[in-house]
Design an enzyme around this catalytic site. Structure first.
Site, PDB file in Angstrom:
ATOM      1  CE  LYS A 171       9.571  -3.593  22.079  1.00  0.00           C
ATOM      2  NZ  LYS A 171       9.821  -4.856  22.969  1.00  0.00           N
ATOM      3  CE1 TYR A 222      15.821  -0.216   8.033  1.00  0.00           C
ATOM      4  CE2 TYR A 222      15.978   0.570   5.949  1.00  0.00           C
ATOM      5  CZ  TYR A 222      16.472   0.118   6.827  1.00  0.00           C
ATOM      6  OH  TYR A 222      18.463   0.405   6.614  1.00  0.00           O
ATOM      7  NE  ARG A 282      19.873  -6.243   1.821  1.00  0.00           N
ATOM      8  CZ  ARG A 282      20.357  -5.858   2.646  1.00  0.00           C
ATOM      9  NH1 ARG A 282      20.413  -4.515   3.005  1.00  0.00           N
ATOM     10  NH2 ARG A 282      20.933  -6.293   3.449  1.00  0.00           N
ATOM     11  CE  LYS A 316      25.278  11.773  29.483  1.00  0.00           C
ATOM     12  NZ  LYS A 316      23.615  11.973  30.040  1.00  0.00           N
ATOM     13  CE  LYS A 363      18.480   1.831   9.501  1.00  0.00           C
ATOM     14  NZ  LYS A 363      19.932   1.991  10.654  1.00  0.00           N
TER      15      LYS A 363
HETATM   16  P1  NAD Z   1      22.052  -7.589   7.973  1.00  0.00           P
HETATM   17  O1  NAD Z   1      20.645  -7.125   7.891  1.00  0.00           O
HETATM   18  O2  NAD Z   1      22.956  -7.950   7.262  1.00  0.00           O
HETATM   19  O3  NAD Z   1      23.088  -6.817   8.859  1.00  0.00           O
HETATM   20  C1  NAD Z   1      22.046  -5.959  10.236  1.00  0.00           C
HETATM   21  C2  NAD Z   1      22.995  -7.116  11.603  1.00  0.00           C
HETATM   22  O4  NAD Z   1      22.172  -6.080  12.838  1.00  0.00           O
HETATM   23  C3  NAD Z   1      22.898  -8.526  11.170  1.00  0.00           C
HETATM   24  O5  NAD Z   1      23.792  -9.114  11.502  1.00  0.00           O
HETATM   25  C4  NAD Z   1      22.231  -8.548  12.153  1.00  0.00           C
HETATM   26  O6  NAD Z   1      21.900  -9.353  13.328  1.00  0.00           O
HETATM   27  C5  NAD Z   1      22.385  -7.559  13.005  1.00  0.00           C
HETATM   28  N1  NAD Z   1      20.867  -6.719  14.049  1.00  0.00           N
HETATM   29  C6  NAD Z   1      19.161  -6.602  13.967  1.00  0.00           C
HETATM   30  N2  NAD Z   1      18.943  -6.916  15.261  1.00  0.00           N
HETATM   31  C7  NAD Z   1      19.742  -6.566  16.237  1.00  0.00           C
HETATM   32  C8  NAD Z   1      19.276  -6.515  17.550  1.00  0.00           C
HETATM   33  N3  NAD Z   1      19.086  -5.457  17.681  1.00  0.00           N
HETATM   34  N4  NAD Z   1      20.875  -6.851  18.577  1.00  0.00           N
HETATM   35  C9  NAD Z   1      22.029  -6.943  18.174  1.00  0.00           C
HETATM   36  N5  NAD Z   1      22.456  -7.020  16.790  1.00  0.00           N
HETATM   37  C10 NAD Z   1      21.303  -6.886  15.640  1.00  0.00           C
HETATM   38  O7  NAD Z   1      22.337  -5.580   6.997  1.00  0.00           O
HETATM   39  P2  NAD Z   1      23.134  -4.601   6.279  1.00  0.00           P
HETATM   40  O8  NAD Z   1      22.959  -4.733   5.047  1.00  0.00           O
HETATM   41  O9  NAD Z   1      25.122  -4.867   6.805  1.00  0.00           O
HETATM   42  O10 NAD Z   1      22.702  -3.229   6.893  1.00  0.00           O
HETATM   43  C11 NAD Z   1      23.692  -2.799   8.046  1.00  0.00           C
HETATM   44  C12 NAD Z   1      23.054  -1.300   8.646  1.00  0.00           C
HETATM   45  O11 NAD Z   1      23.205  -0.305   6.909  1.00  0.00           O
HETATM   46  C13 NAD Z   1      22.304  -1.751   8.586  1.00  0.00           C
HETATM   47  O12 NAD Z   1      21.794  -0.282   9.589  1.00  0.00           O
HETATM   48  C14 NAD Z   1      20.883  -1.155   7.900  1.00  0.00           C
HETATM   49  O13 NAD Z   1      19.905  -0.304   8.303  1.00  0.00           O
HETATM   50  C15 NAD Z   1      22.186   0.164   6.735  1.00  0.00           C
HETATM   51  N6  NAD Z   1      21.814   0.412   5.155  1.00  0.00           N
HETATM   52  C16 NAD Z   1      22.012  -0.912   4.673  1.00  0.00           C
HETATM   53  C17 NAD Z   1      21.478  -0.052   3.150  1.00  0.00           C
HETATM   54  C18 NAD Z   1      22.120  -1.708   2.533  1.00  0.00           C
HETATM   55  O14 NAD Z   1      22.026  -1.541   1.118  1.00  0.00           O
HETATM   56  N7  NAD Z   1      23.139  -2.662   2.778  1.00  0.00           N
HETATM   57  C19 NAD Z   1      21.524   0.591   2.744  1.00  0.00           C
HETATM   58  C20 NAD Z   1      20.956   2.043   3.575  1.00  0.00           C
HETATM   59  C21 NAD Z   1      21.203   1.299   4.969  1.00  0.00           C
HETATM   60  N1  UDP Z   2      12.417  -6.392  -5.868  1.00  0.00           N
HETATM   61  C1  UDP Z   2      11.922  -6.974  -7.429  1.00  0.00           C
HETATM   62  N2  UDP Z   2      12.155  -8.211  -7.177  1.00  0.00           N
HETATM   63  C2  UDP Z   2      12.980  -9.037  -5.909  1.00  0.00           C
HETATM   64  C3  UDP Z   2      12.804  -7.808  -5.009  1.00  0.00           C
HETATM   65  C4  UDP Z   2      13.279  -6.339  -5.284  1.00  0.00           C
HETATM   66  O1  UDP Z   2      11.391  -6.651  -8.146  1.00  0.00           O
HETATM   67  O2  UDP Z   2      12.815  -9.913  -5.588  1.00  0.00           O
HETATM   68  C5  UDP Z   2      12.351  -5.117  -6.412  1.00  0.00           C
HETATM   69  C6  UDP Z   2      11.281  -3.928  -5.210  1.00  0.00           C
HETATM   70  O3  UDP Z   2      10.304  -3.842  -5.898  1.00  0.00           O
HETATM   71  C7  UDP Z   2      11.945  -2.363  -5.424  1.00  0.00           C
HETATM   72  C8  UDP Z   2      14.275  -2.353  -5.867  1.00  0.00           C
HETATM   73  O4  UDP Z   2      13.939  -4.132  -6.275  1.00  0.00           O
HETATM   74  O5  UDP Z   2      11.484  -1.398  -5.915  1.00  0.00           O
HETATM   75  C9  UDP Z   2      14.765  -2.472  -4.187  1.00  0.00           C
HETATM   76  O6  UDP Z   2      14.204  -3.372  -3.682  1.00  0.00           O
HETATM   77  P1  UDP Z   2      15.709  -3.898  -2.160  1.00  0.00           P
HETATM   78  O7  UDP Z   2      13.876  -4.806  -1.289  1.00  0.00           O
HETATM   79  O8  UDP Z   2      16.851  -4.671  -2.492  1.00  0.00           O
HETATM   80  O9  UDP Z   2      15.415  -2.335  -1.728  1.00  0.00           O
HETATM   81  P2  UDP Z   2      15.039  -1.419  -1.166  1.00  0.00           P
HETATM   82  O10 UDP Z   2      13.346  -1.411  -1.809  1.00  0.00           O
HETATM   83  O11 UDP Z   2      14.306  -1.491  -0.354  1.00  0.00           O
HETATM   84  O12 UDP Z   2      14.924  -0.318  -2.206  1.00  0.00           O
END
Ligand code: NAD
Ligand code: UDP
Length: 313
Positions: free
Chosen positions: A89, A143, A184, A103, A147
């Site tokens: 959602k 997820y 993570r 928009k 996206k």
């Molecule tokens: P994060 O969980 O630290 O940050 C997400 C933020 O969004 C949080 O502050 C959370 O409270 C807020 N949020 C979640 N649902 C919400 C809602 N319904 N309404 C308002 N706020 C909401 O994660 P992040 O690592 O900072 O990721 C930020 C963005 O980057 C995300 O869109 C994520 O999909 C994208 N992204 C991050 C990574 C990464 O490795 N960090 C990789 C790929 C994509």
């Molecule tokens: N992973 C792991 N131990 C942990 C957390 C993650 O071995 O404590 C592994 C996970 O199975 C994946 C990789 O690390 O293969 C990256 O996981 P993460 O959750 O950071 O990101 P994503 O899978 O979304 O890329």
């Protein structure tokens, strides 16, 4: 320039708010604090150009802004799988609401999409032209598919309503301000190593990821929004690829930890390998990830040491 950052209290969002304030923008941080925290943005609160709104992007919001960085969405599998219906959602309705706002007020909007749109990729490294290999009904689908729909909405609002859109496909990012309980791999390994607890690898540890440092990704997002007029997804990530075994060893070494590495069951649908092709970002944005993993991890370990009260940062 008045800029809205949804998810601004999260890991990436808080760094982005900081950078935009430094660049002279007026920043509105909108967050429901699901996986973000006040602590991430506390240092920004006194800034005269910074405002915080507690709001859920699933509900519409009306604001006057010039730019929207739409980040709101939990990103750690632990957080996004906790309430998968809410996750999808957030992606779908949240993106519709931000596009509706863009928009109406004629704002440019950037979505942080993800390398997860490639699923368990059958092309390696991944280029933007690859359509991916996502399980549509698995535990990661809320997820990944969320996206993918968000990207589709961005392109349809662009084609149908002429909304100016930017799409970043962000690969695994790490750095200071990841939450201790983020779930993570980088934060899990750093926290475990510093506490002298087992670093638990899911599966046999031969799966790979390519880790980008947070400052590099923030720079990429800002460039994508401002420097380029490119519409369509752009990979942002670091092309250096590591196995989870290698990552565990590096973290142990950098934290001078004698913790053990153990293995547990692989997670369902865990992609086996992931590595971005960043030629498009290089060409269009003049962008290059600069931080080597070892140095970025050193900074991240230092951050967790401070957060865990083991020393000052
Ligand atoms: P994060 O969980 O630290 O940050 C997400 C933020 O969004 C949080 O502050 C959370 O409270 C807020 N949020 C979640 N649902 C919400 C809602 N319904 N309404 C308002 N706020 C909401 O994660 P992040 O690592 O900072 O990721 C930020 C963005 O980057 C995300 O869109 C994520 O999909 C994208 N992204 C991050 C990574 C990464 O490795 N960090 C990789 C790929 C994509
Ligand atoms: N992973 C792991 N131990 C942990 C957390 C993650 O071995 O404590 C592994 C996970 O199975 C994946 C990789 O690390 O293969 C990256 O996981 P993460 O959750 O950071 O990101 P994503 O899978 O979304 O890329």
């Amino acid at each position: 320039m008045r800029v809205l950052v949804t998810g601004g209290a999260g890991f990436l969002g808080s760094h982005l708010c900081e950078r935009l304030l430094k660049d002279g923008a007026e920043v509105i941080c909108l967050d429901n604090f699901y996986s973000g925290s006040r602590a991430n943005i506390r240092h920004l609160l006194p800034h005269p150009n910074f405002e915080v709104i507690r709001h859920d992007v699933v509900q519409p919001v009306w604001l006057e802004v010039d730019r929207i960085f739409h980040l709101a969405c939990p990103a750690s599998p632990v957080h996004y799988q906790y309430n998968p219906v809410k996750t999808i959602k957030t992606s779908v309705m949240g993106t519709i609401n931000m596009l509706g706002l863009a928009k109406r007020v004629k704002a440019r909007v950037l979505l942080t999409s993800t390398s997860e749109v490639y699923g368990s990729p059958q092309q390696h490294p991944q280029k933007e032209s690859y359509w991916g290999n996502v399980n549509p009904i698995g535990v990661r689908s809320c997820y990944d598919e969320g996206k993918r729909v968000a990207e589709c909405l961005m392109m349809d609002y662009h084609r149908q309503n002429k909304v100016e859109v930017r799409i970043a496909r962000v690969f695994n990012t790490y750095g200071p301000r990841m939450a201790v309980n983020d779930g993570r791999v980088v934060s899990n390994f750093c926290v475990a190593a510093l506490r002298g607890q087992d670093l638990v690898i899911y599966g046999d540890g031969t799966q790979t990821r390519s880790f980008a440092y947070v400052d590099d990704i923030i720079d990429g997002l800002v460039r994508l929004m401002d420097v380029s007029d490119f519409v369509g997804p752009v990979n942002l990530g670091c092309p250096d690829e590591f196995t989870m075994k290698e990552l565990a060893q590096m973290v142990l070494q950098l934290s001078a930890s004698r913790a053990r590495v153990t293995f547990s069951q692989a997670r369902p649908d865990d992609p086996e390998r992931r590595k971005p092709d960043v030629s498009l970002a290089r060409e269009r944005l003049g962008w290059e990830p600069l931080m080597p993993l070892r140095e970025g991890l050193e900074r991240t370990v230092r951050h967790f040491r401070a957060v865990l009260g083991l020393t000052s940062a």
